[in-house]
Design a protein around this motif. Structure first.
Motif, PDB file in Angstrom:
ATOM      1  N   GLY A 128      19.179  10.697  31.335  1.00 32.27           N
ATOM      2  CA  GLY A 128      18.703  11.666  30.347  1.00 32.27           C
ATOM      3  C   GLY A 128      18.404  11.012  29.014  1.00 32.27           C
ATOM      4  N   LEU A 129      19.253  10.095  28.586  1.00 28.52           N
ATOM      5  CA  LEU A 129      19.050   9.458  27.283  1.00 28.52           C
ATOM      6  C   LEU A 129      17.743   8.668  27.284  1.00 28.52           C
ATOM      7  CD1 LEU A 129      21.410   8.004  24.746  1.00 28.52           C
ATOM      8  CD2 LEU A 129      19.744   6.412  25.683  1.00 28.52           C
ATOM      9  N   VAL A 130      17.506   7.884  28.345  1.00 31.15           N
ATOM     10  CA  VAL A 130      16.285   7.066  28.368  1.00 31.15           C
ATOM     11  C   VAL A 130      15.039   7.952  28.391  1.00 31.15           C
ATOM     12  CG1 VAL A 130      14.888   5.590  29.861  1.00 31.15           C
ATOM     13  CG2 VAL A 130      17.256   5.000  29.427  1.00 31.15           C
ATOM     14  N   LEU A 131      15.032   8.970  29.239  1.00 29.17           N
ATOM     15  CA  LEU A 131      13.797   9.747  29.400  1.00 29.17           C
ATOM     16  C   LEU A 131      13.415  10.507  28.133  1.00 29.17           C
ATOM     17  CD1 LEU A 131      14.398  10.899  33.076  1.00 29.17           C
ATOM     18  CD2 LEU A 131      12.734   9.222  32.262  1.00 29.17           C
ATOM     19  N   GLY A 132      14.418  10.769  27.278  1.00 33.88           N
ATOM     20  CA  GLY A 132      14.108  11.446  26.016  1.00 33.88           C
ATOM     21  C   GLY A 132      13.841  10.486  24.872  1.00 33.88           C
ATOM     22  N   GLY A 133      14.133   9.212  25.022  1.00 35.25           N
ATOM     23  CA  GLY A 133      13.883   8.227  23.958  1.00 35.25           C
ATOM     24  C   GLY A 133      15.032   7.243  23.824  1.00 35.25           C
ATOM     25  N   GLY A 134      16.177   7.736  23.303  1.00 37.48           N
ATOM     26  CA  GLY A 134      17.346   6.859  23.155  1.00 37.48           C
ATOM     27  C   GLY A 134      17.471   6.297  21.745  1.00 37.48           C
ATOM     28  N   ILE A 135      18.272   6.998  20.914  1.00 39.89           N
ATOM     29  CA  ILE A 135      18.480   6.556  19.525  1.00 39.89           C
ATOM     30  C   ILE A 135      19.908   6.056  19.411  1.00 39.89           C
ATOM     31  CG2 ILE A 135      18.635   7.303  17.118  1.00 39.89           C
ATOM     32  CD1 ILE A 135      16.424   9.314  17.666  1.00 39.89           C
ATOM     33  N   GLY A 136      20.077   4.771  19.173  1.00 44.19           N
ATOM     34  CA  GLY A 136      21.424   4.215  19.182  1.00 44.19           C
ATOM     35  C   GLY A 136      21.699   3.260  18.042  1.00 44.19           C
ATOM     36  N   TRP A 137      22.761   2.496  18.231  1.00 45.11           N
ATOM     37  CA  TRP A 137      23.266   1.629  17.170  1.00 45.11           C
ATOM     38  C   TRP A 137      22.271   0.560  16.735  1.00 45.11           C
ATOM     39  CZ3 TRP A 137      26.315   2.810  13.706  1.00 45.11           C
ATOM     40  CH2 TRP A 137      27.428   3.614  13.944  1.00 45.11           C
ATOM     41  N   LEU A 138      21.342   0.190  17.618  1.00 48.09           N
ATOM     42  CA  LEU A 138      20.398  -0.868  17.233  1.00 48.09           C
ATOM     43  C   LEU A 138      18.969  -0.330  17.171  1.00 48.09           C
ATOM     44  CD1 LEU A 138      21.966  -3.805  19.310  1.00 48.09           C
ATOM     45  CD2 LEU A 138      22.379  -3.206  16.914  1.00 48.09           C
ATOM     46  N   VAL A 139      18.825   0.950  16.834  1.00 45.11           N
ATOM     47  CA  VAL A 139      17.492   1.570  16.863  1.00 45.11           C
ATOM     48  C   VAL A 139      16.540   0.930  15.847  1.00 45.11           C
ATOM     49  CG1 VAL A 139      18.173   3.489  15.316  1.00 45.11           C
ATOM     50  CG2 VAL A 139      16.232   3.774  16.851  1.00 45.11           C
ATOM     51  N   ARG A 140      17.033   0.522  14.700  1.00 43.82           N
ATOM     52  CA  ARG A 140      16.142  -0.094  13.705  1.00 43.82           C
ATOM     53  C   ARG A 140      15.862  -1.552  14.056  1.00 43.82           C
ATOM     54  NH1 ARG A 140      17.166  -0.756   8.857  1.00 43.82           N
ATOM     55  NH2 ARG A 140      15.277   0.113   7.992  1.00 43.82           N
ATOM     56  N   THR A 141      16.709  -2.127  14.883  1.00 46.13           N
ATOM     57  CA  THR A 141      16.551  -3.534  15.249  1.00 46.13           C
ATOM     58  C   THR A 141      15.650  -3.680  16.483  1.00 46.13           C
ATOM     59  OG1 THR A 141      18.871  -3.677  14.588  1.00 46.13           O
ATOM     60  CG2 THR A 141      17.881  -5.658  15.559  1.00 46.13           C
ATOM     61  N   HIS A 142      15.874  -2.820  17.493  1.00 42.30           N
ATOM     62  CA  HIS A 142      15.121  -2.957  18.746  1.00 42.30           C
ATOM     63  C   HIS A 142      14.324  -1.714  19.108  1.00 42.30           C
ATOM     64  CE1 HIS A 142      17.007  -6.760  19.350  1.00 42.30           C
ATOM     65  NE2 HIS A 142      18.222  -6.248  19.392  1.00 42.30           N
ATOM     66  N   GLY A 143      14.312  -0.702  18.271  1.00 43.04           N
ATOM     67  CA  GLY A 143      13.567   0.523  18.563  1.00 43.04           C
ATOM     68  C   GLY A 143      14.363   1.478  19.431  1.00 43.04           C
ATOM     69  N   LEU A 144      13.640   2.429  20.019  1.00 42.02           N
ATOM     70  CA  LEU A 144      14.279   3.353  20.966  1.00 42.02           C
ATOM     71  C   LEU A 144      14.618   2.583  22.245  1.00 42.02           C
ATOM     72  CD1 LEU A 144      11.780   6.353  20.615  1.00 42.02           C
ATOM     73  CD2 LEU A 144      14.147   6.311  19.814  1.00 42.02           C
ATOM     74  N   THR A 145      15.483   3.162  23.062  1.00 45.32           N
ATOM     75  CA  THR A 145      15.794   2.514  24.342  1.00 45.32           C
ATOM     76  C   THR A 145      14.515   2.361  25.174  1.00 45.32           C
ATOM     77  OG1 THR A 145      17.930   3.622  24.218  1.00 45.32           O
ATOM     78  CG2 THR A 145      17.381   2.569  26.313  1.00 45.32           C
ATOM     79  N   ILE A 146      13.639   3.347  25.137  1.00 51.05           N
ATOM     80  CA  ILE A 146      12.390   3.265  25.917  1.00 51.05           C
ATOM     81  C   ILE A 146      11.505   2.105  25.488  1.00 51.05           C
ATOM     82  CG2 ILE A 146      12.098   5.632  26.755  1.00 51.05           C
ATOM     83  CD1 ILE A 146      10.402   6.197  24.236  1.00 51.05           C
ATOM     84  N   ASP A 147      11.694   1.593  24.280  1.00 51.71           N
ATOM     85  CA  ASP A 147      10.838   0.489  23.826  1.00 51.71           C
ATOM     86  C   ASP A 147      11.191  -0.817  24.536  1.00 51.71           C
ATOM     87  OD1 ASP A 147       9.643   2.346  22.204  1.00 51.71           O
ATOM     88  OD2 ASP A 147      10.907   1.878  20.470  1.00 51.71           O
ATOM     89  N   SER A 148      12.350  -0.864  25.182  1.00 48.59           N
ATOM     90  CA  SER A 148      12.733  -2.057  25.947  1.00 48.59           C
ATOM     91  C   SER A 148      12.604  -1.819  27.455  1.00 48.59           C
ATOM     92  CB  SER A 148      14.197  -2.435  25.644  1.00 48.59           C
ATOM     93  OG  SER A 148      14.406  -2.565  24.262  1.00 48.59           O
ATOM     94  N   ASP A 227      15.743  -4.640   9.173  1.00 48.68           N
ATOM     95  CA  ASP A 227      15.892  -4.012  10.501  1.00 48.68           C
ATOM     96  C   ASP A 227      17.270  -4.228  11.107  1.00 48.68           C
ATOM     97  OD1 ASP A 227      13.212  -3.746  10.114  1.00 48.68           O
ATOM     98  OD2 ASP A 227      12.613  -4.777  11.958  1.00 48.68           O
ATOM     99  N   THR A 228      17.962  -5.215  10.620  1.00 47.40           N
ATOM    100  CA  THR A 228      19.248  -5.571  11.217  1.00 47.40           C
ATOM    101  C   THR A 228      20.392  -4.701  10.698  1.00 47.40           C
ATOM    102  OG1 THR A 228      19.294  -7.263   9.528  1.00 47.40           O
ATOM    103  CG2 THR A 228      18.717  -7.974  11.762  1.00 47.40           C
ATOM    104  N   VAL A 229      20.064  -3.719   9.861  1.00 39.94           N
ATOM    105  CA  VAL A 229      21.087  -2.788   9.352  1.00 39.94           C
ATOM    106  C   VAL A 229      20.847  -1.415   9.983  1.00 39.94           C
ATOM    107  CG1 VAL A 229      21.996  -1.625   7.307  1.00 39.94           C
ATOM    108  CG2 VAL A 229      21.253  -4.009   7.157  1.00 39.94           C
ATOM    109  N   ASN A 230      21.880  -0.853  10.577  1.00 41.43           N
ATOM    110  CA  ASN A 230      21.797   0.463  11.217  1.00 41.43           C
ATOM    111  C   ASN A 230      22.944   1.317  10.713  1.00 41.43           C
ATOM    112  OD1 ASN A 230      19.651   0.477  13.567  1.00 41.43           O
ATOM    113  ND2 ASN A 230      20.582  -1.563  13.528  1.00 41.43           N
ATOM    114  N   SER A 231      22.678   2.616  10.545  1.00 41.90           N
ATOM    115  CA  SER A 231      23.757   3.430   9.973  1.00 41.90           C
ATOM    116  C   SER A 231      23.606   4.930  10.249  1.00 41.90           C
ATOM    117  CB  SER A 231      23.799   3.223   8.459  1.00 41.90           C
ATOM    118  OG  SER A 231      24.818   4.005   7.875  1.00 41.90           O
ATOM    119  N   THR A 232      24.760   5.590  10.279  1.00 37.26           N
ATOM    120  CA  THR A 232      24.802   7.055  10.228  1.00 37.26           C
ATOM    121  C   THR A 232      25.668   7.466   9.047  1.00 37.26           C
ATOM    122  OG1 THR A 232      26.761   7.208  11.625  1.00 37.26           O
ATOM    123  CG2 THR A 232      24.649   7.358  12.742  1.00 37.26           C
ATOM    124  N   LEU A 233      25.381   8.637   8.536  1.00 41.74           N
ATOM    125  CA  LEU A 233      26.235   9.261   7.523  1.00 41.74           C
ATOM    126  C   LEU A 233      26.579  10.650   8.020  1.00 41.74           C
ATOM    127  CD1 LEU A 233      27.508   9.958   4.792  1.00 41.74           C
ATOM    128  CD2 LEU A 233      25.220  10.318   3.890  1.00 41.74           C
TER     129      LEU A 233
END
Ligand SMILES: Cc1cc2nc3c(=O)[nH]c(=O)nc-3n(C[C@H](O)[C@H](O)[C@H](O)COP(=O)(O)OP(=O)(O)OC[C@H]3O[C@@H](n4cnc5c(N)ncnc54)[C@H](O)[C@@H]3O)c2cc1C
Length: 434
Positions: A128-148, A227-233
């Motif tokens: 489910g996560l992949v098919l919808g995109g995938g926003i995670g801890w390295l999203v700014r570094t490597h994009g969405l999960t689907i981008d890999s 890009d190597t900095v990722n964060s949530t607030l």
């Protein structure tokens, strides 16, 4: 075909209500599911057999990988892929069964010194996560999960097993990267992993009074971060003595503790800082535990993808946090590699977003309609700044949600692919294409 008359090659993995195997397969995160039958195949061939049986029995199909998508399944068949959970690593490619959870994937990659960006929670399913995109801890570094994502094994509505990638049916490959479970049963994925970075995790806690200045400082940091900095607030309401109200910054960066301190200097300077932890960490340790499911409240809210945090948006967010309804806010920094993929390259089109804002009012399960309406009204001020919705984070369903997930041209293109590969609409995805 009556469910009591299933063929021999399917009946060993078909379970009807009242059996323990049914209950396990029908379980979805914070949502009951009551399909007529749960099919739990263990191989792709069995998935294909299951699809053919459902089609001849006239049963619509919902697919469950990790069960965190919470789409209720009132009737039809639920194909539970939890048994297809193998993860193997060859070179820098991870071959992943969709029934695996992201903690399994991180654990399998770690000994090879590799990572795949996924989500924040280890128990969320791969499918489910992949098919919808995938926003995670390295999203700014490597994009969405689907981008890999490099290749997909799919069982079609006709019960055929197909390989789909950039060469083999590129239009379907495009649709599967963000278009959700509308096109068939995905059974296996091939994802390009990246070298595991040296990470530092920064966790900062704040008094509720700091909310407005904290959000401003966070945006100041994230708007110019590499890009190597990722964060949530997160800004939490007063839920219990264990979880006092206040702000929580969780920031992960590639580098050293000293470099992390420099990056978060504006955050350390915010009045109301009450706790601070800055230490090296491994990617696998970032994937947190499943939040409790038995919270006696209703979540009323949603998310929006925002191009930036204007001063007005910050004011409205702060007002929401201080409003009548206890509200949980979460901001996640986007941009970076996420934003360098073109809006037409994948079915996840909102690539200009630089923040994902989630706001949920925690209301009693029996909250009156007018209280729910007031909470939604208060959120509208923030959501009005958005350009779209991230479907994977949306508990709401329906045509309006789908229309906010995809720009009109993307939605039209997705519908064209759907009409080709699932003309009779047998796959009931969490977010239909309407
Ligand atoms: C606690 C929690 C934390 C989360 N954290 C994040 C996060 O950090 N980042 C993020 O991006 N998302 C996150 N999510 C959202 C998550 O990506 C979605 O809920 C996703 O749908 C979960 O995938 P799943 O396989 O577990 O769900 P499921 O319920 O199994 O699937 C959800 C839907 O996806 C489709 N689907 C699933 N598998 C397949 C398949 N193999 N073939 C075809 N269709 C399929 C179906 O339409 C299904 O209804 C989180 C959700 C929860 C509950």
């Amino acid at each position: 075909m009556p469910l009591t008359d299933l063929p021999d090659h399917v009946s060993p993995f078909a379970f009807v209500p009242g059996t323990p195997e049914y209950d396990g397969g029908a379980h979805l995160f914070r949502a009951p599911a009551t399909p007529e039958v749960v099919l739990r195949p263990r191989t792709t061939e069995e998935v294909a057999a299951a699809v053919r049986v459902c089609v001849s029995a006239g049963l619509r199909i919902q697919v469950r990988s990790g069960g965190h998508g919470s789409a209720p399944c009132p009737d039809g068949a639920l194909i539970d892929l939890s048994g297809l959970d193998g993860v193997t690593v060859t070179g820098s490619t991870a071959e992943i069964g969709v029934g695996a959870v992201w903690a399994d994937v991180a654990a399998a990659l770690a000994p090879h010194g590799l990572v795949v960006t996924s989500g924040d929670t280890g128990s969320v399913g791969v499918g489910g996560l992949v098919l919808g995109g995938g926003i995670g801890w390295l999203v700014r570094t490597h994009g969405l999960t689907i981008d890999s994502l490099r290749g997909i094994e799919l069982v079609t509505a006709a019960g055929q097993i197909r390989m789909v990638d950039a060469q083999e049916d590129p239009e379907l490959f495009w649709a599967l990267r963000g278009g959700g479970g509308n096109f068939g049963v995905v059974t296996r994925l091939w994802i390009e992993a990246a070298p595991a970075p040296d990470l530092v995790r920064v966790e900062l806690g704040y008094e509720p009074s700091a909310t407005r200045s904290l959000m401003e400082a966070w945006w100041q940091v994230m708007a110019q971060a590499p890009d190597t900095v990722n964060s949530t607030l997160a800004v939490m309401p007063d839920i219990s003595p264990q979880f006092p109200a206040g702000g929580l910054v969780d920031l992960v960066l590639e580098g050293t503790v000293g470099e992390a301190r420099e990056v978060v200097a504006p955050l350390l300077a915010v009045d109301g800082l009450r706790s601070e932890r800055i230490e090296p960490c491994r990617y696998a340790d970032l994937l947190g535990p499943t939040p409790p499911e038995d919270i006696p409240v209703t979540f009323v809210g949603g998310n929006r993808l925002l191009p930036e945090l204007t001063s007005e948006a910050l004011d409205r967010l702060a007002a929401l946090a201080a409003g009548d309804a206890p509200t949980m806010l979460m901001l996640r920094g986007l941009g970076g590699a996420f934003g360098r993929v073109g809006g037409e390259e994948t079915a996840f089109a909102h690539r200009d977003a630089r923040v994902l804002a989630v706001a949920n009012a925690l209301l009693p399960a029996d909250a009156p309609e007018e209280v729910i309406a007031a909470a939604r009204e208060a959120q509208a001020g923030v959501f009005g700044h958005g350009t779209g919705i991230y479907g994977n984070f949306s508990l709401d369903r329906g045509p309006e949600v789908t229309a906010a997930m995809y720009p009109p041209a993307t939605l039209e293109r997705l519908r064209t692919v759907k009409a080709r590969v699932d003309p009779d609409g047998i796959f009931a995805a969490a977010h239909a294409l309407y």
